[in-house]
Design a protein around this motif. Structure first.
Motif, short mmCIF file in Angstrom:
data_model
loop_
_atom_site.label_atom_id
_atom_site.label_comp_id
_atom_site.label_asym_id
_atom_site.label_seq_id
_atom_site.Cartn_x
_atom_site.Cartn_y
_atom_site.Cartn_z
N GLU A 1 1.64 -6.56 -23.45
CA GLU A 1 1.38 -7.93 -23.03
C GLU A 1 -0.07 -8.10 -22.63
OE1 GLU A 1 3.76 -8.87 -19.62
OE2 GLU A 1 2.77 -7.38 -18.35
N LEU A 2 -0.54 -9.33 -22.75
CA LEU A 2 -1.90 -9.66 -22.34
C LEU A 2 -2.02 -9.61 -20.82
CD1 LEU A 2 -4.76 -10.93 -22.95
CD2 LEU A 2 -3.64 -13.14 -22.58
N GLN B 1 1.21 -2.05 -21.41
CA GLN B 1 2.55 -1.80 -21.92
C GLN B 1 3.28 -0.87 -20.96
OE1 GLN B 1 2.75 -0.36 -25.96
NE2 GLN B 1 4.86 -1.07 -26.17
N ALA B 2 4.34 -1.39 -20.39
CA ALA B 2 5.18 -0.59 -19.50
C ALA B 2 6.28 0.07 -20.32
CB ALA B 2 5.77 -1.49 -18.42
N VAL C 1 0.57 1.48 -19.21
CA VAL C 1 -0.64 1.96 -19.89
C VAL C 1 -1.47 0.72 -20.21
CG1 VAL C 1 -1.60 3.14 -21.89
CG2 VAL C 1 0.56 3.94 -20.89
N TYR C 2 -2.72 0.75 -19.81
CA TYR C 2 -3.61 -0.39 -20.01
C TYR C 2 -4.54 -0.10 -21.19
CZ TYR C 2 -2.05 -2.61 -15.75
OH TYR C 2 -1.29 -3.23 -14.80
N TYR C 3 -4.58 -1.06 -22.10
CA TYR C 3 -5.36 -0.92 -23.31
C TYR C 3 -6.47 -1.97 -23.36
CZ TYR C 3 -1.34 1.75 -25.03
OH TYR C 3 -0.34 2.67 -25.19
N CYS C 4 -7.57 -1.58 -23.93
CA CYS C 4 -8.68 -2.47 -24.18
C CYS C 4 -8.65 -2.85 -25.67
CB CYS C 4 -9.98 -1.73 -23.85
SG CYS C 4 -11.50 -2.56 -24.26
N LYS C 5 -8.90 -4.12 -25.96
CA LYS C 5 -8.93 -4.59 -27.35
C LYS C 5 -10.17 -5.42 -27.59
CE LYS C 5 -6.28 -8.07 -28.94
NZ LYS C 5 -6.88 -8.98 -29.93
#
Length: 119
Positions: free
Chosen positions: A46-47, A39-40, A92-96
């Motif tokens: 976004e994926l 997410q910027a 920001v990079y997220y793990c799901k």
């Protein structure tokens, strides 16, 4: 429950590389897929890349050929190797994790790790 902790973000120059990691703990036996999202500022999440327990992988068009998602067999760690980084990769990079618990599908998110790419 599954707990996710991302690491590996940072500041890198355009053209550089980063390797993100996501450590999973808790009920990891319920995981059937995992993914990286970003997410910027001012944009929707976004994926980036997604991988299932059968090995099926999907990438966003914007990162195809530059990023590689991988995992260990036990779903304990998820990775994202990012090469040829561009300023537009800053986010920001997220793990799901996608899980199936007692017949119900749900998901868990990590806290995120900042990736900043300077031009």
């Amino acid at each position: 429950q599954v707990h996710l902790a991302e690491s590996g973000g940072g500041l890198v120059q355009a053209g550089g590389s980063l390797r993100l990691s996501c450590a999973a703990s808790g009920s990891i036996f319920t995981i059937n897929a995992m993914g990286w999202y970003r997410q910027a500022p001012g944009k929707q999440r976004e994926l980036v890349a997604h991988i299932t327990d059968s090995g099926s992988i999907k990438y966003a068009d914007s990162v195809k050929g530059r990023c590689t998602i991988s995992r260990d067999n036990a779903w304990k760690t998820l990775y994202l190797q990012m090469n040829a980084l561009k300023p537009e990769d800053t986010a920001v990079y997220y793990c799901k994790s996608d899980v199936l618990e007692l017949g119900y599908a749900s998901d868990y998110w990590g806290q995120g790790t900042q990736v900043t790419v300077s031009s």
